[in-house]
Design a protein around this motif. Structure first.
Motif, mmCIF file in Angstrom:
data_model
loop_
_atom_site.group_PDB
_atom_site.id
_atom_site.type_symbol
_atom_site.label_atom_id
_atom_site.label_comp_id
_atom_site.label_asym_id
_atom_site.label_seq_id
_atom_site.Cartn_x
_atom_site.Cartn_y
_atom_site.Cartn_z
ATOM 1 N N GLY A 121 0.843 -1.197 0.000
ATOM 2 C CA GLY A 121 0.000 0.000 0.000
ATOM 3 C C GLY A 121 0.874 1.240 0.000
ATOM 4 O O GLY A 121 2.104 1.153 -0.093
ATOM 5 N N ALA A 122 0.258 2.395 0.119
ATOM 6 C CA ALA A 122 0.979 3.666 0.097
ATOM 7 C C ALA A 122 2.053 3.722 1.189
ATOM 8 O O ALA A 122 1.814 3.324 2.327
ATOM 9 C CB ALA A 122 -0.004 4.820 0.268
ATOM 10 N N ILE A 123 3.239 4.186 0.802
ATOM 11 C CA ILE A 123 4.364 4.273 1.742
ATOM 12 C C ILE A 123 5.068 5.620 1.602
ATOM 13 O O ILE A 123 4.924 6.329 0.611
ATOM 14 C CB ILE A 123 5.391 3.135 1.528
ATOM 15 C CG1 ILE A 123 5.909 3.119 0.086
ATOM 16 C CG2 ILE A 123 4.826 1.797 1.930
ATOM 17 C CD1 ILE A 123 7.000 2.097 -0.181
ATOM 18 N N LYS A 124 5.844 5.934 2.650
ATOM 19 C CA LYS A 124 6.737 7.088 2.571
ATOM 20 C C LYS A 124 8.142 6.612 2.915
ATOM 21 O O LYS A 124 8.316 5.652 3.681
ATOM 22 C CB LYS A 124 6.278 8.231 3.468
ATOM 23 C CG LYS A 124 6.259 7.956 4.943
ATOM 24 C CD LYS A 124 5.762 9.202 5.680
ATOM 25 C CE LYS A 124 5.642 8.949 7.163
ATOM 26 N NZ LYS A 124 5.206 10.153 7.884
ATOM 27 N N THR A 125 9.117 7.262 2.323
ATOM 28 C CA THR A 125 10.505 6.873 2.543
ATOM 29 C C THR A 125 11.327 8.066 2.997
ATOM 30 O O THR A 125 10.994 9.213 2.691
ATOM 31 C CB THR A 125 11.150 6.303 1.257
ATOM 32 O OG1 THR A 125 11.128 7.311 0.249
ATOM 33 C CG2 THR A 125 10.442 5.057 0.768
ATOM 34 N N GLU A 126 12.373 7.754 3.725
ATOM 35 C CA GLU A 126 13.396 8.736 4.057
ATOM 36 C C GLU A 126 14.724 8.092 3.686
ATOM 37 O O GLU A 126 15.073 7.033 4.222
ATOM 38 C CB GLU A 126 13.364 9.098 5.533
ATOM 39 C CG GLU A 126 14.328 10.208 5.850
ATOM 40 C CD GLU A 126 14.146 10.794 7.233
ATOM 41 O OE1 GLU A 126 15.168 11.209 7.804
ATOM 42 O OE2 GLU A 126 13.010 10.836 7.727
ATOM 43 N N PRO A 160 32.794 9.585 5.424
ATOM 44 C CA PRO A 160 33.968 8.720 5.307
ATOM 45 C C PRO A 160 33.553 7.277 4.999
ATOM 46 O O PRO A 160 34.382 6.452 4.640
ATOM 47 C CB PRO A 160 34.646 8.826 6.673
ATOM 48 C CG PRO A 160 33.651 9.442 7.590
ATOM 49 C CD PRO A 160 32.598 10.095 6.770
ATOM 50 N N SER A 161 32.261 6.993 5.119
ATOM 51 C CA SER A 161 31.751 5.637 4.885
ATOM 52 C C SER A 161 30.550 5.700 3.921
ATOM 53 O O SER A 161 29.403 5.724 4.354
ATOM 54 C CB SER A 161 31.330 5.043 6.233
ATOM 55 O OG SER A 161 30.745 3.786 6.044
ATOM 56 N N PRO A 162 30.818 5.739 2.591
ATOM 57 C CA PRO A 162 29.723 5.839 1.623
ATOM 58 C C PRO A 162 28.736 4.672 1.769
ATOM 59 O O PRO A 162 29.139 3.524 1.938
ATOM 60 C CB PRO A 162 30.430 5.778 0.270
ATOM 61 C CG PRO A 162 31.820 6.233 0.549
ATOM 62 C CD PRO A 162 32.121 5.728 1.934
ATOM 63 N N ARG A 163 27.441 5.014 1.744
ATOM 64 C CA ARG A 163 26.395 4.008 1.912
ATOM 65 C C ARG A 163 25.051 4.651 1.630
ATOM 66 O O ARG A 163 24.974 5.850 1.371
ATOM 67 C CB ARG A 163 26.416 3.443 3.336
ATOM 68 C CG ARG A 163 26.059 4.480 4.398
ATOM 69 C CD ARG A 163 26.414 4.030 5.793
ATOM 70 N NE ARG A 163 26.023 4.980 6.811
ATOM 71 C CZ ARG A 163 26.695 6.080 7.132
ATOM 72 N NH1 ARG A 163 27.795 6.402 6.495
ATOM 73 N NH2 ARG A 163 26.267 6.875 8.106
ATOM 74 N N ILE A 164 24.001 3.844 1.732
ATOM 75 C CA ILE A 164 22.635 4.334 1.563
ATOM 76 C C ILE A 164 21.837 3.859 2.769
ATOM 77 O O ILE A 164 21.879 2.678 3.110
ATOM 78 C CB ILE A 164 21.996 3.774 0.273
ATOM 79 C CG1 ILE A 164 22.845 4.137 -0.941
ATOM 80 C CG2 ILE A 164 20.562 4.270 0.124
ATOM 81 C CD1 ILE A 164 22.545 3.306 -2.165
ATOM 82 N N GLU A 165 21.128 4.765 3.410
ATOM 83 C CA GLU A 165 20.245 4.399 4.513
ATOM 84 C C GLU A 165 18.820 4.743 4.108
ATOM 85 O O GLU A 165 18.574 5.846 3.619
ATOM 86 C CB GLU A 165 20.619 5.146 5.800
ATOM 87 C CG GLU A 165 21.946 4.696 6.373
ATOM 88 C CD GLU A 165 22.320 5.418 7.663
ATOM 89 O OE1 GLU A 165 21.547 6.308 8.116
ATOM 90 O OE2 GLU A 165 23.373 5.092 8.217
ATOM 91 N N ILE A 166 17.908 3.797 4.303
ATOM 92 C CA ILE A 166 16.525 4.013 3.898
ATOM 93 C C ILE A 166 15.574 3.586 5.007
ATOM 94 O O ILE A 166 15.776 2.540 5.628
ATOM 95 C CB ILE A 166 16.210 3.284 2.569
ATOM 96 C CG1 ILE A 166 14.783 3.560 2.113
ATOM 97 C CG2 ILE A 166 16.483 1.807 2.658
ATOM 98 C CD1 ILE A 166 14.489 3.159 0.684
ATOM 99 N N GLU A 167 14.595 4.433 5.264
ATOM 100 C CA GLU A 167 13.513 4.110 6.200
ATOM 101 C C GLU A 167 12.220 4.085 5.397
ATOM 102 O O GLU A 167 11.990 4.979 4.575
ATOM 103 C CB GLU A 167 13.413 5.166 7.305
ATOM 104 C CG GLU A 167 14.567 5.123 8.276
ATOM 105 C CD GLU A 167 14.387 6.093 9.427
ATOM 106 O OE1 GLU A 167 13.270 6.166 9.991
ATOM 107 O OE2 GLU A 167 15.369 6.778 9.748
ATOM 108 N N ILE A 168 11.407 3.064 5.634
ATOM 109 C CA ILE A 168 10.146 2.911 4.919
ATOM 110 C C ILE A 168 9.040 2.811 5.935
ATOM 111 O O ILE A 168 9.146 2.085 6.920
ATOM 112 C CB ILE A 168 10.161 1.638 4.044
ATOM 113 C CG1 ILE A 168 11.413 1.608 3.162
ATOM 114 C CG2 ILE A 168 8.893 1.547 3.210
ATOM 115 C CD1 ILE A 168 11.725 0.249 2.599
#
Length: 144
Positions: A49-54, A132-140
């Motif tokens: 269903g509908a979600i939001k992300t950060e 200094p630590s390249p990455r991706i952080e995602i909250e759903i």
């Protein structure tokens, strides 16, 4: 929060050749690596269903910024380095946020275990910071 421990890459433009339209091989490898990582490590719920992300894209810094200041360095350099280590410096360079989002969202969609499709995202907050630590952080989160 879900962490993807790879340096963020923007979605490349499709290329065309005598055999049709294709994706740059480097981009295809990066997306497969992210998709495989998500399949192996995501243990959250499935969204339909509908979600939001950060999303926060932690980007690699230029050598001058990432280099630890010398004892005789100016205060400005020491302050900048401290902000860099604390991941407080915005990445205001050529890479567009929408291209970074597209590459990661499409990779997550391909995993088939997080959401049905990234079209379910109805709200999002995205940012780019030096790290200094390249990455991706995602909250759903589900939107009610």
């Amino acid at each position: 929060m879900f962490l993807i421990p790879f340096e963020p890459k923007p979605q490349s433009r499709p290329r065309s050749g005598k055999f049709g339209v294709y994706e740059v091989p480097e981009m295809a490898r990066w997306r497969k690596k992210v998709t495989d990582f998500v399949k192996q490590n995501y243990d959250g719920r499935y969204f339909d269903g509908a979600i939001k992300t950060e999303v926060t894209f932690y980007m690699k810094a230029p050598k001058a910024m990432a280099e630890q200041p010398k004892p005789r360095s100016r205060q400005k350099k020491r302050d900048e380095y401290a902000r860099f280590i604390a991941e407080k410096i915005p990445y205001a360079k050529k890479i567009d946020l929408d291209n970074l989002e597209k590459s990661v969202y499409d990779s997550i969609t391909s995993s088939g275990i997080v959401w049905e499709d990234d079209c379910l995202i109805v709200e999002h907050r995205t940012r780019k910071l030096y790290s200094p630590s390249p990455r991706i952080e995602i909250e759903i989160e589900e939107v009610e």
